[in-house]
Design a protein around this motif. Structure first.
Motif, PDB file in Angstrom:
ATOM      1  N   GLY A 377       0.789  -1.228   0.000  1.00  0.00           N
ATOM      2  CA  GLY A 377       0.000   0.000   0.000  1.00  0.00           C
ATOM      3  C   GLY A 377       0.816   1.270   0.000  1.00  0.00           C
ATOM      4  N   VAL A 378       2.134   1.162   0.189  1.00  0.00           N
ATOM      5  CA  VAL A 378       2.943   2.358   0.336  1.00  0.00           C
ATOM      6  C   VAL A 378       4.358   2.053  -0.157  1.00  0.00           C
ATOM      7  CG1 VAL A 378       3.652   1.807   2.703  1.00  0.00           C
ATOM      8  CG2 VAL A 378       3.590   4.195   1.958  1.00  0.00           C
ATOM      9  N   GLU A 379       5.057   3.082  -0.627  1.00  0.00           N
ATOM     10  CA  GLU A 379       6.428   2.905  -1.095  1.00  0.00           C
ATOM     11  C   GLU A 379       7.356   2.640   0.083  1.00  0.00           C
ATOM     12  OE1 GLU A 379       7.709   2.885  -4.191  1.00  0.00           O
ATOM     13  OE2 GLU A 379       5.662   3.004  -4.981  1.00  0.00           O
ATOM     14  N   GLY A 380       8.342   1.773  -0.131  1.00  0.00           N
ATOM     15  CA  GLY A 380       9.300   1.535   0.932  1.00  0.00           C
ATOM     16  C   GLY A 380      10.207   0.362   0.643  1.00  0.00           C
ATOM     17  N   VAL A 381      10.957  -0.026   1.685  1.00  0.00           N
ATOM     18  CA  VAL A 381      11.881  -1.156   1.591  1.00  0.00           C
ATOM     19  C   VAL A 381      11.570  -2.113   2.728  1.00  0.00           C
ATOM     20  CG1 VAL A 381      13.695   0.134   0.428  1.00  0.00           C
ATOM     21  CG2 VAL A 381      13.621   0.092   2.931  1.00  0.00           C
ATOM     22  N   TRP A 382      11.998  -3.359   2.572  1.00  0.00           N
ATOM     23  CA  TRP A 382      11.689  -4.391   3.545  1.00  0.00           C
ATOM     24  C   TRP A 382      12.949  -4.999   4.104  1.00  0.00           C
ATOM     25  CZ3 TRP A 382      12.444  -9.868   3.211  1.00  0.00           C
ATOM     26  CH2 TRP A 382      11.838 -10.599   4.251  1.00  0.00           C
ATOM     27  N   ALA A 383      12.912  -5.322   5.400  1.00  0.00           N
ATOM     28  CA  ALA A 383      13.996  -6.054   6.055  1.00  0.00           C
ATOM     29  C   ALA A 383      13.366  -7.181   6.861  1.00  0.00           C
ATOM     30  CB  ALA A 383      14.799  -5.141   6.967  1.00  0.00           C
ATOM     31  N   ALA A 384      13.994  -8.335   6.839  1.00  0.00           N
ATOM     32  CA  ALA A 384      13.439  -9.490   7.541  1.00  0.00           C
ATOM     33  C   ALA A 384      13.564  -9.355   9.045  1.00  0.00           C
ATOM     34  CB  ALA A 384      14.139 -10.764   7.069  1.00  0.00           C
ATOM     35  N   SER A 385      14.529  -8.556   9.515  1.00  0.00           N
ATOM     36  CA  SER A 385      14.779  -8.453  10.949  1.00  0.00           C
ATOM     37  C   SER A 385      15.350  -7.078  11.263  1.00  0.00           C
ATOM     38  CB  SER A 385      15.787  -9.519  11.381  1.00  0.00           C
ATOM     39  OG  SER A 385      17.048  -9.270  10.758  1.00  0.00           O
ATOM     40  N   VAL A 386      15.417  -6.769  12.548  1.00  0.00           N
ATOM     41  CA  VAL A 386      16.025  -5.505  12.972  1.00  0.00           C
ATOM     42  C   VAL A 386      17.482  -5.440  12.537  1.00  0.00           C
ATOM     43  CG1 VAL A 386      16.795  -4.225  15.016  1.00  0.00           C
ATOM     44  CG2 VAL A 386      14.449  -5.066  14.890  1.00  0.00           C
ATOM     45  N   GLU A 387      18.179  -6.563  12.628  1.00  0.00           N
ATOM     46  CA  GLU A 387      19.596  -6.578  12.239  1.00  0.00           C
ATOM     47  C   GLU A 387      19.768  -6.186  10.776  1.00  0.00           C
ATOM     48  OE1 GLU A 387      18.929  -8.505  15.884  1.00  0.00           O
ATOM     49  OE2 GLU A 387      18.028  -9.008  13.924  1.00  0.00           O
TER      50      GLU A 387
END
Length: 427
Positions: A377-387
């Motif tokens: 629904g929104v532009e962005g990037v993804w990370a599987a974890s905080v690290e």
């Protein structure tokens, strides 16, 4: 604590009891040996037995290694509660439990001898530990009650025996355990069912299933917050408290905390405390950490650290707050998984992603497996974890941005907030 005789402990809590030998009573209960004071009973929870020597060195009257830690602590807390004349306020809700508890405790403190739950001491360990702080002269005790399934609140109420109940909100939280929002209402309603006839129950508008004929039910809603104005990192709020107009200056800037304050004011009034003097305690309000903490960032930016927990209701409120606090600044959101939503979890994440876009969020860092749904629904990037997320902050966040950090506890987004607060961002 109202003292307990050492001879009573085996009757209350099965297990291995080792007295220090210098006293016949205990004057406190602790599960952390570092917090033991002279005369305390140290209850060895989990691996706590390894710290018996430390507890005795700090002056413990006795050490108990319980057969069942939850049952033992509940029995000890219940015994202290049974000897207390304090009025007990029980607070639960899908969102805002701890903040409402913090606000009510501050309001009450100038007017009555008070014990209130620390931080989020709201489960089978935290509630008994709160009750074990009751003194003979304690007048009011505020306990926070968690819900992670049917029956939990009822069990906690059997220990705490609340005289007044407050439900802050009802929404989609812990759906994996209770199945639906209707299940949430049923579980939260266990607090109301535990109240004595004629007791005051404070409940949110729009939940008729929370009505109880045997109680004095008082309903609150957003319309009772008549005005809300942010001034220099504080707010000026005008309330309608059951027909009485009241204006207070408060230490927070989030509009949803004003609704928590309204609920707290209703409880304060129900306790017979003077509304015309509510400002004395309002000046003392300090919310628990990671619930909308605001920290200046480089270039006039602002960090909103709301990383304690998240569900769809609190996430919507946080995104509205981001939009209100950003002003002309670029809006960035670091959003983690919302846990325990069951089969509807992916749909809720997609919905919140669309809301983020509608709220003017220009960049999202989604953290966690479910959080990938935000990006539909929104532009962005993804990370599987905080690290994996931490190295992405430098490219995502620019000087002057207004940044919201929010997600469920399991994600651990407080590490993101700490990184943003302690190091320069952007280029």
């Amino acid at each position: 604590m109202i003292p307990l005789q050492l001879s009573e402990i085996p009757e209350l809590a099965a297990g291995q009891l080792t007295p220090a030998g210098w006293t016949d009573e205990v004057s406190g209960v602790q599960i952390d040996s570092r917090r033991v004071e002279e005369g305390d009973l140290f209850v060895a929870v989990g691996g706590g037995a390894d710290f018996r020597t430390h507890a005795f060195a700090r002056g413990a009257a006795a050490v108990l290694i319980p057969d069942d830690a939850f049952r033992a602590l509940g029995a000890l807390g219940g015994a202290v509660r049974a000897r207390s004349s304090a009025r007990v306020v029980g607070i639960t809700g899908s969102t805002g439990k701890t903040s409402t508890k913090d606000i009510l405790a501050a309001l009450v403190a100038p007017h009555a001898r008070l014990v209130a739950a620390e931080r989020s001491y709201n489960n089978e360990i935290g509630v008994p530990l709160t009750l074990c702080r009751l003194e003979p002269d304690t007048e009011i005790c505020i306990v926070e009650l968690a819900m992670r399934g049917f029956g939990q609140i009822a069990e906690l109420c059997a220990i705490a025996r609340p005289d007044l109940g407050l439900i802050t909100s009802v929404g989609p939280a812990h759906l994996e355990l209770v199945g639906s929002v209707e299940g949430v209402v049923r579980a939260k309603g266990e607090l109301l069912d535990a109240l004595p006839p004629g007791a005051v129950a404070i409940v949110p508008a729009g939940s008729p299933a929370l009505e109880r004929e045997h109680l004095d039910v008082r309903v609150f809603g957003p319309g009772d917050v008549e005005s809300f104005e942010v001034l220099d990192g504080r707010s000026r709020v005008r309330f309608d408290v059951r027909g009485l107009k009241l204006e207070l200056e408060l230490s927070f800037t989030a509009r949803h905390h004003a609704e928590n304050a309204l609920a707290a004011l209703l409880a304060y009034e129900a306790l017979g405390l003077p509304l015309e003097r509510a400002h004395e305690g309002a000046d003392r309000i300090e919310l628990s950490a990671w619930r909308g903490d605001e920290i200046a960032l480089p270039g006039g930016g602002l960090l909103i650290n709301d990383s304690w927990n998240a569900n769809p209701v609190s996430m919507r409120a946080a995104l509205r707050h981001l939009a209100e606090r950003a002003g002309g600044r670029r809006r960035v959101a670091v959003l983690g998984d919302m846990a325990e939503l069951g089969e509807e979890g992916p749909a809720y994440h997609r919905e919140l992603g669309r809301l983020a876009a509608d709220s003017g969020v220009e960049a999202v860092l989604a953290v966690g497996p479910l959080a990938k749904g935000y990006l539909e629904g929104v532009e962005g990037v993804w990370a599987a974890s905080v690290e994996e997320a931490l190295p992405l902050l430098d490219k995502l966040v620019r000087p002057g941005d207004c940044v919201l950090v929010k997600g469920s506890r399991a994600v651990g987004l407080e590490a993101v907030a700490a990184t943003l607060a302690s190091t320069p961002v952007g280029h």
